[in-house]
Motif scaffolding. Structure first.
Motif, mmCIF file in Angstrom:
data_model
loop_
_atom_site.group_PDB
_atom_site.id
_atom_site.type_symbol
_atom_site.label_atom_id
_atom_site.label_comp_id
_atom_site.label_asym_id
_atom_site.label_seq_id
_atom_site.Cartn_x
_atom_site.Cartn_y
_atom_site.Cartn_z
ATOM 1 N N PHE A 1 0.990 -1.075 -0.167
ATOM 2 C CA PHE A 1 -0.275 -0.028 0.387
ATOM 3 C C PHE A 1 1.107 1.361 -0.100
ATOM 4 O O PHE A 1 0.194 1.948 -0.445
ATOM 5 N N LEU A 2 2.090 1.290 0.696
ATOM 6 C CA LEU A 2 2.467 2.462 0.800
ATOM 7 C C LEU A 2 3.315 2.671 -0.142
ATOM 8 O O LEU A 2 4.026 4.400 -0.497
ATOM 9 N N SER A 3 3.905 1.916 -1.566
ATOM 10 C CA SER A 3 4.355 1.421 -1.887
ATOM 11 C C SER A 3 3.735 1.734 -3.122
ATOM 12 O O SER A 3 4.035 2.434 -4.479
ATOM 13 N N GLY A 4 2.211 1.795 -2.874
ATOM 14 C CA GLY A 4 1.390 2.370 -4.177
ATOM 15 C C GLY A 4 0.845 1.439 -5.053
ATOM 16 O O GLY A 4 0.130 1.234 -6.258
ATOM 17 N N LYS A 5 0.937 0.357 -4.761
ATOM 18 C CA LYS A 5 0.554 -1.399 -5.097
ATOM 19 C C LYS A 5 -0.632 -1.814 -4.674
ATOM 20 O O LYS A 5 -0.592 -2.938 -3.666
ATOM 21 N N ASP A 6 -1.987 -1.167 -4.756
ATOM 22 C CA ASP A 6 -3.147 -0.977 -3.963
ATOM 23 C C ASP A 6 -3.666 -2.361 -4.162
ATOM 24 O O ASP A 6 -3.686 -3.526 -3.540
ATOM 25 N N GLN A 7 -3.316 -2.743 -4.881
ATOM 26 C CA GLN A 7 -3.932 -4.402 -5.714
ATOM 27 C C GLN A 7 -3.364 -5.558 -5.130
ATOM 28 O O GLN A 7 -3.587 -6.115 -5.316
ATOM 29 N N GLU A 8 -2.050 -5.614 -4.942
ATOM 30 C CA GLU A 8 -1.286 -6.304 -5.222
ATOM 31 C C GLU A 8 -1.317 -6.164 -2.733
ATOM 32 O O GLU A 8 -1.495 -7.041 -2.678
ATOM 33 N N ALA A 9 -1.719 -5.264 -2.816
ATOM 34 C CA ALA A 9 -1.519 -5.533 -1.313
ATOM 35 C C ALA A 9 -3.008 -6.305 -1.065
ATOM 36 O O ALA A 9 -3.065 -6.506 0.375
ATOM 37 N N ILE A 10 -3.763 -5.570 -1.335
ATOM 38 C CA ILE A 10 -5.454 -6.131 -0.678
ATOM 39 C C ILE A 10 -5.503 -7.601 -0.413
ATOM 40 O O ILE A 10 -6.019 -7.561 0.547
ATOM 41 N N PRO A 11 -5.048 -9.034 -1.202
ATOM 42 C CA PRO A 11 -5.263 -10.121 -1.672
ATOM 43 C C PRO A 11 -4.121 -10.226 0.483
ATOM 44 O O PRO A 11 -4.761 -11.160 0.956
ATOM 45 N N ASN A 12 -2.730 -10.006 0.361
ATOM 46 C CA ASN A 12 -2.414 -9.997 1.363
ATOM 47 C C ASN A 12 -3.045 -10.407 3.015
ATOM 48 O O ASN A 12 -3.701 -10.649 3.455
ATOM 49 N N LEU A 13 -3.978 -8.672 3.077
ATOM 50 C CA LEU A 13 -4.576 -8.447 4.255
ATOM 51 C C LEU A 13 -6.232 -8.824 4.658
ATOM 52 O O LEU A 13 -6.558 -9.327 5.400
ATOM 53 N N GLN A 14 -6.159 -9.013 2.735
ATOM 54 C CA GLN A 14 -7.961 -10.293 2.927
ATOM 55 C C GLN A 14 -7.827 -11.725 3.756
ATOM 56 O O GLN A 14 -8.164 -12.139 4.627
ATOM 57 N N LYS A 15 -6.219 -12.354 3.456
ATOM 58 C CA LYS A 15 -6.015 -13.692 3.898
ATOM 59 C C LYS A 15 -5.428 -13.400 6.022
ATOM 60 O O LYS A 15 -6.288 -13.871 6.509
ATOM 61 N N SER A 16 -5.408 -12.299 5.901
ATOM 62 C CA SER A 16 -4.642 -12.067 7.401
ATOM 63 C C SER A 16 -6.134 -11.226 8.220
ATOM 64 O O SER A 16 -6.158 -11.875 9.517
ATOM 65 N N ILE A 17 -7.497 -10.908 6.895
ATOM 66 C CA ILE A 17 -8.490 -10.767 8.251
ATOM 67 C C ILE A 17 -9.386 -12.135 8.140
ATOM 68 O O ILE A 17 -9.299 -12.640 9.364
#
Length: 704
Positions: free
Chosen positions: A297-313
């Motif tokens: 997310f901080l690197s501006g790669k929102d699409q790459e961030a979402i799958p990891n965050l959803q697995k974490s949730i």
């Protein structure tokens, strides 16, 4: 953490002074069962794999349950087996902690607690309250966690066990840090660290250093926190404790993320993910995925961030870990808010807000409320926006964490000072004891000998002191001379550098005026006037920065942009350029010497692009070196190449030697104290697939 205490027979202490009584107690035991319980306890303590030691613990539980019914109440034998049963239940709770089933863990800790309270096992009682508090912390119930830790401290003091007291102090510090009360967190943790160092308890030192690292994270002292986390990692690696290794790697990742060092943060988070997946540490894997999502997310790669965050949730929802769940939901909500997906953002942020309220973490409630306020403001629902903004403001005013930013550093200094004073006091006491023993044995002959030796020592030390004083005076004189010489050399270097810059500025103006003159000659006076306006602005900028040693990178980029806009008007529609800065660069913070890059850009246009037919492209890229000690600038064009340019230049009647590039090399040499390594300026000839010239790339390394 697995809490195992190997208990020796209480009777050995009770009857230690009476040999007949001691033999009577030993003979009254069935040693096979008692020794087997002790052996199983040791095996459980030594085994790090919870899937293996739980089998030993099941056997320990079965033996203890069977044997307690064979002896009358209040008998010594029954108390011993009750101790083993309390330990077994406590181990069972630890197993469920490892498997993220915190409610089952609490159930077995409470079974152990009932036995330990009824039989006045104070240390075991303290340990159980502590483990229950830890489980509630994982579940995000801060109030219950703090209540149980306070009870644990009461029983730890009753047990008079320094180890038990220190462990509870560490957990109290940890929980107060989560609540934002840095003052109490620091107080408890440095008390614990002092005790653990006295006991040489590496495991305790590791846990306390971990908690202190968390405190320094809150205080934004990231170098301090990283130091303490690395101390933890050394101990965890020595112990082969994979769970602690994963937790520490995640904390190192978090510290580097907060310090905006995303490269190191990625390395630590990736190591943690690999370790936790290998050893199936699900909860710790969830944290690692959260960090990787945050970095994306901080690197501006929102699409790459979402799958990891959803697995974490999913992981934290399954483990009912509200504290971690809230953090991930806030981050995911922030991403959806940024992408203008207001419906999903509202759903995620409202869940985060409710979970933060349930877990009573004020910092998380504040952050969720701020994001909800921003969301409603963007949707023009100003009443709701104001409501959440007001709540965030009230919470912000009540948090403890900004009460005194320097409190952690002050306490650390006080702790280190007390440690040194204790060492000095101990050495002083040892010297006093030695002096008393010597005095008792001293005779007249040794007294005389001592006097002679003392006189020799005084003479020697007086001579040594005189000699040292003279050497220091000589050294001081040399240092003063060296300092004067350095100042003179620096002034000479600065004068030479200013002279070079004064030559470069007229050189640049001469080239720019040539460009404008060409436009007047072509008859396009409107275009010439526009160029003259750009030139006037650019000249003012150059005059402003020419007297400075360094300027911000943003100013250098602005000058380059104006210059390129001026040059662009010389071409038709087939010239384009771009200037790119890496995410690791702060353009207002990082500084370079003025007008350092422009000569290379000018060469690219004049010798590379001016003679090219077709689309002309120029790119300028700024980045930091791996060690962040140098700024890397790459100037690349798709021109005719250096070889073709040299041919054209050789055919000219009048040869003109370029001053700007050689002057820049000289500036770099002076900026590096007269030393210019070969790789500070690197030229590369680019070729296409047919091995034909496709442009030139110049890489300039500028020391920061």
């Amino acid at each position: 953490m697995k809490k195992i205490f190997v208990f020796l027979f209480v009777s050995f202490c009770a009857f230690g002074q009476n040999k007949d009584s001691l033999l009577k107690v030993i003979n009254s035991y069935k040693l096979e069962d008692t020794l087997q319980c002790q052996r199983l306890s040791l095996l459980i303590e030594l085994e790090s794999d919870h899937k293996i030691w739980i089998k030993y613990n099941n056997r320990l539980t079965a033996i203890a349950l069977k044997k307690i019914n064979n002896y009358p109440n209040n008998s010594l034998e029954k108390r011993n087996y009750l101790k083993f049963l309390a330990i077994a239940y406590q181990n069972q709770g630890a197993y469920y902690n490892y498997t993220d089933d915190y409610h089952r863990a609490i159930e077995f800790y409470q079974k152990s607690l009932s036995i330990s309270i009824a039989n006045d096992f104070h240390e075991t009682t303290s340990s159980n309250y502590q483990n229950i508090g830890t489980a509630y912390d994982f579940l995000g119930n801060l109030e219950m966690a703090l209540s149980n830790f306070n009870k644990a401290l009461t029983y730890a003091y009753k047990s008079k066990s320094k180890e038990a007291i220190a462990y509870v102090l560490t957990d109290l510090g940890f929980i107060h840090n989560n609540a934002g009360n840095s003052k109490k967190a620091v107080e408890f943790n440095f008390q614990a660290l002092k005790i653990f160092r006295e006991l040489h308890d590496n495991e305790g030192i590791e846990r306390t250093c971990f908690a202190i690292g968390r405190i320094f994270d809150v205080q934004k002292e990231f170098l301090k926190s990283e130091y303490y986390y690395n101390e933890c990692l050394k101990i965890a690696n020595q112990n082969g404790d994979y769970l602690r290794q994963g937790l520490i790697l995640n904390s190192l990742a978090n510290a580097n993320i907060l310090n905006k060092n995303l490269i190191k943060g990625t390395q630590y988070a990736t190591k943690s993910l690999e370790l936790t997946q290998k050893h199936k540490l699900i909860a710790v894997e969830g944290v690692a995925r959260r960090h990787l999502g945050e970095i994306a997310f901080l690197s501006g790669k929102d699409q790459e961030a979402i799958p990891n965050l959803q697995k974490s949730i999913k992981i934290f929802e399954a483990g009912k870990n509200l504290q971690q769940l809230v953090q991930v939901q806030i981050l995911l909500g922030r991403i959806y808010l940024k992408r203008k997906n207001f419906e999903v953002a509202s759903d995620v942020l409202m869940q985060a807000y409710r979970n933060a309220k349930t877990s009573s973490y004020p910092a998380a409630i504040k952050e969720a409320a701020e994001l909800l306020s921003e969301l409603y403001a963007q949707n023009k629902n100003y009443n709701s926006s104001y409501k959440y903004l007001l709540e965030a403001k009230i919470l912000g005013d009540s948090l403890f964490q900004d009460e005194n930013k320097n409190i952690a550093l002050k306490t650390e200094f006080k702790y280190e000072t007390e440690k040194k004073e204790a060492q000095i006091k101990d050495l002083s006491q040892q010297k006093q004891i030695s002096d008393l023993e010597s005095t008792r044995k001293t005779t007249l002959i040794y007294s005389i000998l001592g006097a002679i030796l003392a006189l020799g020592a005084i003479t020697y030390f007086s001579f040594t002191r005189f000699k040292t004083k003279k050497e220091n005076e000589l050294l001081q004189t040399k240092l003063e001379e060296a300092e004067k010489r350095i100042i003179i050399e620096q002034k000479a270097t600065e004068s030479e550098l200013k002279a070079l810059k004064s030559q470069m500025n007229p050189h640049f103006m001469f080239n720019a005026l040539n460009s404008i003159q060409e436009q007047f000659m072509f008859g396009d006076k409107k275009l010439a006037n526009e160029q003259m306006g750009n030139f006037t602005y650019l000249t003012r900028q150059i005059l402003t920065i020419s007297g400075k040693k360094r300027i911000s990178l943003s100013t250098e980029v602005e000058v380059l942009t104006k210059y390129l806009e001026l040059e662009k008007m010389r071409f038709t529609e087939d010239f384009e350029y771009n200037i790119t800065l890496s995410d690791t660069i702060d353009e207002d913070y990082h500084q370079i010497p003025p007008m350092l890059i422009q000569p290379f850009v000018e060469n690219s246009i004049k010798h590379g692009l001016l003679h090219k037919i077709g689309n002309k492209k120029l790119s300028i890229v700024f980045d930091l070196s791996e060690n962040e000690e140098n700024l890397i600038c790459i100037v690349e064009d798709n021109g005719i190449g250096r070889e073709k340019s040299a041919e054209i230049k050789s055919k000219r009647i009048q040869q003109h030697e370029s001053f700007s590039t050689s002057a820049t090399e000289e500036r770099l040499r002076l900026l590096n104290n007269g030393l210019l390594e070969k790789n500070y300026i690197i030229y590369e000839d680019l070729q296409d697939q047919n091995q034909q010239a496709a442009g030139t790339r110049v890489t300039i390394t500028i020391p920061l």
